[in-house]
Design a protein around this motif. Structure first.
Motif, short mmCIF file in Angstrom:
data_model
loop_
_atom_site.label_atom_id
_atom_site.label_comp_id
_atom_site.label_asym_id
_atom_site.label_seq_id
_atom_site.Cartn_x
_atom_site.Cartn_y
_atom_site.Cartn_z
N SER A 117 0.83 -1.20 0.00
CA SER A 117 0.00 0.00 0.00
C SER A 117 0.86 1.26 0.00
O SER A 117 0.54 2.24 -0.67
N THR A 118 1.97 1.24 0.74
CA THR A 118 2.88 2.38 0.77
C THR A 118 3.50 2.63 -0.60
O THR A 118 3.58 3.77 -1.07
N PHE A 119 3.93 1.54 -1.25
CA PHE A 119 4.49 1.66 -2.59
C PHE A 119 3.44 2.16 -3.57
O PHE A 119 3.71 3.00 -4.44
N LEU A 120 2.21 1.66 -3.41
CA LEU A 120 1.12 2.08 -4.28
C LEU A 120 0.85 3.58 -4.13
O LEU A 120 0.63 4.29 -5.11
N SER A 121 0.88 4.07 -2.89
CA SER A 121 0.67 5.50 -2.64
C SER A 121 1.74 6.35 -3.31
O SER A 121 1.50 7.49 -3.71
N PHE A 122 2.95 5.79 -3.40
CA PHE A 122 4.04 6.51 -4.07
C PHE A 122 3.85 6.55 -5.58
O PHE A 122 4.11 7.57 -6.24
N ILE A 123 3.35 5.44 -6.14
CA ILE A 123 3.21 5.33 -7.59
C ILE A 123 2.01 6.09 -8.11
O ILE A 123 2.04 6.65 -9.23
N ILE A 124 0.92 6.16 -7.35
CA ILE A 124 -0.34 6.73 -7.84
C ILE A 124 -0.18 8.16 -8.38
O ILE A 124 -0.66 8.45 -9.49
#
Length: 408
Positions: A44-51
């Motif tokens: 989820s943390t990585f996803l928040s960075f990519i979004i």
């Protein structure tokens, strides 16, 4: 003779992840569930960075690739999204205020409130600060996309355009090789946490009627949107709805409009939406079209007001909906983002005292919303492609002045 590898589609993987999450949360020891939640949290943390990077890449290139009329299409898309959100919220209040009084009880909400702050903690967390927040990413994409669309080849060269094109290809590779394959893990962790903390069964067992009414409103509104899109475009609305099933299922699991963008783009392709339109409208609407979230928030707020005998009327709800329609632009990307964005504005419905963001009524709102958030998100992203179908028709008939694309 080589054995054929059995490939499991995305939808079955999502369903399996949801079932495993509920089973893990119900029967596995806490240490095991915390491990699952930790893995999900890291993703989820990585996803928040990519979004935000995804938004910049897709929206910028989507607008830049419009051969003409970029500013007009942007304005049309924003207006359609905002009007849809307002209509959804107003309809939700009218339905909720007439149905909920017959089956609401104070004891039910008190039991749900007990789960508001209960959740499993990760063993550790990673701090990856996004380069941009969602609203900044959308704004930057607007500026870059519109300027590239109007200035490229006239006032500036193609260097920045090709650079953004390469950047978009990089983000696309990350999405298809990392994000989509790991979505089931993310979903499994979400449902494991919700089940272990008691949220899932507390809501389903105590307020299942409210839950079903809200979901029914989501599904009816999705159908209405695609019927309208079908009338405008001349396409079969039932085919459009069928094409949307993968996007709907993904959103139910991820609870994030932004995280569903890659799957929703594929749904838009099946709808016959031109590439330059879908790559522009889908990421944009993932951040500004919040019809499903508005249905859920309005219904939950109405339920709480009825329970605690707080005054509520269409006159107080409409300004609240109009405000949230703008404020929630910054909310996609994380499960529960819409309700967290709405918290500072709940006083508009509950009043100054009852609307205290640290008070018990707001805690109940969060608990009610989070468990239904996935279905609201699914309604959001489904409506995105209905809007995309309408914008695609307008683009072809009035800007390109070409016949509408046939369904694939």
């Amino acid at each position: 003779m080589e054995k054929k590898k059995i490939k499991i589609g995305l939808i079955p993987k999502l369903i399996i992840a949801i079932i495993l999450g509920i089973l893990f949360g119900s029967f596995m020891p806490e240490w095991f569930n915390r491990a699952i939640v930790t893995c999900s949290s890291i993703f989820s943390t990585f996803l928040s960075f990519i979004i935000p990077l995804m938004i910049v890449a897709y929206v910028t290139m989507g607008i830049a690739n419009l051969r003409s009329g970029a500013g007009k299409l942007l304005l049309i898309t924003v207006i359609l999204s905002y009007v849809s959100t307002l209509v959804a919220g107003s309809a939700s209040y009218l339905v909720s205020s007439n149905l909920f009084p017959s089956f609401m009880s104070e004891g039910a909400l008190d039991q749900i409130a007990q789960t508001a702050d209960v959740s499993l903690e990760s063993y550790f967390t990673l701090s990856i600060t996004p380069l941009l927040d969602t609203l900044s990413a959308v704004t930057l994409a607007f500026v870059l996309g519109l300027c590239l669309s109007t200035m490229r080849g006239k006032e500036i060269g193609d260097s920045l355009y090709h650079g953004m094109e390469d950047f978009s290809a990089i983000i696309d590779k990350v999405l298809h090789k990392v994000i989509i394959p790991l979505l089931p893990l993310y979903i499994c962790g979400t449902f494991t946490n919700m089940t272990a903390s008691g949220k899932t069964f507390a809501i389903l067992g105590i307020l299942w009627k409210v839950f079903l009414v809200v979901i029914a409103m989501h599904l009816i509104y999705i159908m209405i949107q695609f019927v309208v899109a079908g009338l405008v475009s001349g396409k079969n609305p039932f085919v459009l709805i069928r094409n949307q099933i993968p996007g709907y299922a993904t959103a139910v699991g991820t609870q994030s409009s932004a995280a569903t963008i890659p799957v929703n783009l594929e749904c838009a392709r099946k709808d016959g939406i031109l590439e330059e339109i879908r790559s522009f409208v889908v990421p944009l609407c993932a951040n500004i079209h919040m019809a499903g979230s508005m249905i859920t928030i309005t219904a939950c707020a109405t339920a709480v007001c009825l329970m605690y005998q707080l005054p509520i009327s269409l006159g107080t709800v409409v300004p609240f909906i109009m405000t949230l329609g703008i404020a929630m632009v910054a909310s996609p990307g994380a499960p529960g983002g819409s309700i967290m964005t709405a918290l500072p504005f709940l006083y508009m419905v509950f009043g100054a005292e009852a609307g205290d963001v640290n008070g018990p009524i707001c805690a109940i709102m969060v608990a009610l919303y989070i468990t239904q958030d996935s279905f609201g998100t699914a309604c959001n992203v489904s409506g995105d492609n209905a809007i995309g179908t309408i914008v695609n028709t307008i683009y072809q008939k009035f800007i390109l002045k070409a016949p509408a694309a046939s369904e694939e």
